[in-house]
Design a protein around this motif. Structure first.
Motif, mmCIF file in Angstrom:
data_model
loop_
_atom_site.group_PDB
_atom_site.id
_atom_site.type_symbol
_atom_site.label_atom_id
_atom_site.label_comp_id
_atom_site.label_asym_id
_atom_site.label_seq_id
_atom_site.Cartn_x
_atom_site.Cartn_y
_atom_site.Cartn_z
ATOM 1 N N MET A 1 0.898 -1.128 -0.284
ATOM 2 C CA MET A 1 0.201 0.320 -0.138
ATOM 3 C C MET A 1 0.946 0.855 0.080
ATOM 4 O O MET A 1 2.227 1.247 0.267
ATOM 5 N N SER A 2 0.579 2.523 -0.264
ATOM 6 C CA SER A 2 1.043 4.091 -0.579
ATOM 7 C C SER A 2 -0.185 4.469 -0.782
ATOM 8 O O SER A 2 -1.205 4.468 -0.238
ATOM 9 N N GLU A 4 -0.512 6.418 -2.437
ATOM 10 C CA GLU A 4 -1.060 7.070 -4.064
ATOM 11 C C GLU A 4 -2.409 5.823 -4.123
ATOM 12 O O GLU A 4 -3.228 5.887 -4.757
ATOM 13 N N ASN A 5 -1.427 4.593 -3.475
ATOM 14 C CA ASN A 5 -2.952 3.665 -3.512
ATOM 15 C C ASN A 5 -4.848 4.497 -2.303
ATOM 16 O O ASN A 5 -4.928 4.530 -2.710
ATOM 17 N N TRP A 6 -4.311 4.959 -1.797
ATOM 18 C CA TRP A 6 -5.187 5.500 -0.939
ATOM 19 C C TRP A 6 -5.975 6.185 -1.263
ATOM 20 O O TRP A 6 -7.349 6.265 -1.589
ATOM 21 N N SER A 8 -6.430 6.286 -4.677
ATOM 22 C CA SER A 8 -6.791 5.406 -5.875
ATOM 23 C C SER A 8 -7.789 4.461 -5.035
ATOM 24 O O SER A 8 -8.661 5.199 -6.135
ATOM 25 N N ASN A 9 -7.795 4.707 -3.567
ATOM 26 C CA ASN A 9 -9.107 3.877 -3.154
ATOM 27 C C ASN A 9 -10.183 5.231 -2.981
ATOM 28 O O ASN A 9 -11.247 4.615 -2.063
ATOM 29 N N TRP A 11 -9.383 7.438 -0.100
ATOM 30 C CA TRP A 11 -9.289 7.844 0.750
ATOM 31 C C TRP A 11 -8.808 8.810 1.472
ATOM 32 O O TRP A 11 -9.135 9.498 2.610
ATOM 33 N N ARG A 81 -8.244 7.495 9.653
ATOM 34 C CA ARG A 81 -7.310 7.724 8.299
ATOM 35 C C ARG A 81 -5.726 8.061 8.504
ATOM 36 O O ARG A 81 -4.681 8.391 8.221
ATOM 37 N N GLU A 84 -4.022 5.998 10.586
ATOM 38 C CA GLU A 84 -3.025 5.300 9.913
ATOM 39 C C GLU A 84 -2.231 5.609 8.645
ATOM 40 O O GLU A 84 -1.164 4.364 8.447
ATOM 41 N N GLU A 87 1.995 4.987 9.360
ATOM 42 C CA GLU A 87 2.758 4.391 8.283
ATOM 43 C C GLU A 87 3.664 4.913 7.152
ATOM 44 O O GLU A 87 4.854 4.781 6.850
ATOM 45 N N ARG A 94 4.551 -0.209 11.439
ATOM 46 C CA ARG A 94 3.471 -0.143 12.308
ATOM 47 C C ARG A 94 3.154 -0.622 13.641
ATOM 48 O O ARG A 94 2.408 -1.318 13.815
#
Length: 150
Positions: A1-2, A4-6, A8-9, A11, A81, A84, A87, A94
């Motif tokens: 996860m990154s 950028e992924n967050w 994309s989701n 979030w 978030r 979180e 990380e 974590r």
């Protein structure tokens, strides 16, 4: 996860920040940490102490996230978030986040449901972590986003 992924989701959203915003967030963290210390010295309740320390932690975590160029999408569990996301800055292994999540739940219970359940040891831990996180976030920003600090 990154991050950028967050994003994309959905979030997070990518949005620029500047030095003034980061310094304001760190000053906010300092203010809450100072209020926490006053609360300890004046023997305010452990619930109040935890809440003030938590506000400092959240402001520091927000500064790290904003320095990286992101912010949590509104209505998407902003406080959860934001913590979180540590990380991706000061807590890549974590080790800290589960402890912070336990403090978040305890703070939420005291703030919304059942006041008086925070043990002094929990408030003390929150204060200790608030000071460490504030220091570590500033160090991380200076190392990784030096343009965001004076």
């Amino acid at each position: 996860m990154s991050l950028e992924n967050w994003a994309s989701n959905r979030w997070l959203e990518k949005i620029g920040s500047d030095r003034e915003e980061i310094e304001r967030l760190l000053a906010n963290a300092d203010g809450h940490l100072g209020d926490y210390r006053i609360a300890v010295a004046s023997e305010m309740t452990s619930d109040a102490q935890l809440s003030l320390a938590w506000d400092s932690i959240r402001a520091s975590a927000t500064a790290a996230l904003r320095a990286a160029g992101y912010r949590v999408v509104r209505g998407g569990g902003e406080h959860y978030r934001t913590i979180e996301a540590l990380e991706f800055s000061i807590d890549p292994e974590r080790k800290l986040i589960p402890r912070l999540d336990a403090l978040r739940r305890k703070r939420n219970t005291g703030a919304y449901d059942d006041y008086g359940l925070v043990a002094q040891g929990e408030a003390d831990l929150a204060g200790k972590l608030a000071a460490e996180i504030r220091r570590d976030v500033e160090g991380w920003i200076r190392k990784n986003h030096a343009d965001k600090m004076t």
